[in-house]
Design a protein around this motif. Structure first.
Motif, PDB file in Angstrom:
ATOM      1  N   ARG A   2       7.148  -1.427  -8.898  1.00 30.54           N
ATOM      2  CA  ARG A   2       6.852  -0.028  -8.553  1.00 30.54           C
ATOM      3  C   ARG A   2       8.105   0.713  -8.101  1.00 30.54           C
ATOM      4  N   ARG A   6       0.826  -1.213   0.000  1.00 28.67           N
ATOM      5  CA  ARG A   6       0.000   0.000   0.000  1.00 28.67           C
ATOM      6  C   ARG A   6       0.864   1.268   0.000  1.00 28.67           C
ATOM      7  N   ASN A  37       2.125   2.485  -3.285  1.00 25.33           N
ATOM      8  CA  ASN A  37       1.174   3.084  -4.229  1.00 25.33           C
ATOM      9  C   ASN A  37       1.492   4.551  -4.474  1.00 25.33           C
ATOM     10  N   SER A  38       2.166   5.191  -3.518  1.00 24.70           N
ATOM     11  CA  SER A  38       2.490   6.610  -3.671  1.00 24.70           C
ATOM     12  C   SER A  38       3.702   6.771  -4.601  1.00 24.70           C
TER      13      SER A  38
END
Length: 222
Positions: free
Chosen positions: A71, A11, A14-15
């Motif tokens: 990511r 999570r 995600n930034s």
């Protein structure tokens, strides 16, 4: 490492910001997945509810760690690209990278800078390209002159006092060069730059060495 911790890290990735990871993050994830595999083996019944739950958990963990990796790599390469095209080098957040991730950043930055120098800079700064062209031509010209000088020297017999043809033939061999060779320093302390089809007189030891290597053919060896 467990499912809850892995989901929490997923999570936060995600930034767009770079976040710190435990230095042993990937090792811990690997241990977690290996433990799930062992539990599934112990159940030894792939159709059981327990086994399916564990298999789902393991597959979810594999997907999560791969997504985290992708990511982070995207963020790292994006920062490397920004650095390559910025006049001010910024290494903000690099302390949050794992050692292997830092290597990715440095390698990407270096590769982009090299490509920019070779492909973009000549277009953006034509004067630099012209200056480099002149410098390159000068270097090539000087190298050609040096090679021609060495070639001329290599085809001259060294002067010897009070020696006849028979003595010279014992110390020097005439050979035909069969392939291009790098410059060599022969036994007579002269540099020889040899090219295919050259016919040269060489000190016997050097000539015999080239013949044995298949790089030369003797012309008048008796």
């Amino acid at each position: 490492m467990d499912r809850t911790e892995l989901k929490s890290i997923l999570r936060q990735e995600n930034s767009s910001s770079l976040n710190s990871l435990p230095y042993d993050f990937y090792e811990k994830v690997d241990e977690y997945i290996r433990e799930l595999e062992e539990e599934i083996k112990k159940i030894n019944n792939p159709r059981s509810v327990e086994s399916k739950i564990l298999e789902d958990e393991m597959q979810s963990a594999l997907n999560d760690v791969e997504t985290i990796f992708i990511r982070r790599i995207r963020k790292i390469t994006s920062r490397a690209t920004s650095n390559a095209f910025s006049n001010i080098s910024s290494r903000q957040d690099l302390d949050k990278l794992l050692e292997s991730e830092r290597k990715v950043f440095e390698a990407t930055l270096s590769a982009i800078q090299i490509a920019r120098s070779e492909l973009l800079e000549p277009i953006m700064n034509p004067q630099d390209r012209q200056d480099k062209g002149f410098a390159k031509e000068s270097i090539i010209s000087e190298k050609a002159d040096e090679e021609e000088k060495n070639r001329t020297i290599s085809q001259e017999l060294p002067a010897e006092e009070e020696t006849g043809k028979n003595n010279i033939s014992k110390e020097y061999f005439v050979v035909r060069i069969l392939k291009d060779l790098p410059t060599i320093k022969a036994m007579d302390n002269l540099n020889y730059t040899l090219a295919a089809e050259d016919v040269v007189v060489l000190p016997s030891m050097n000539a015999q060495g080239l013949v044995k290597r298949g790089a030369a053919y003797p012309i008048n060896q008796e």
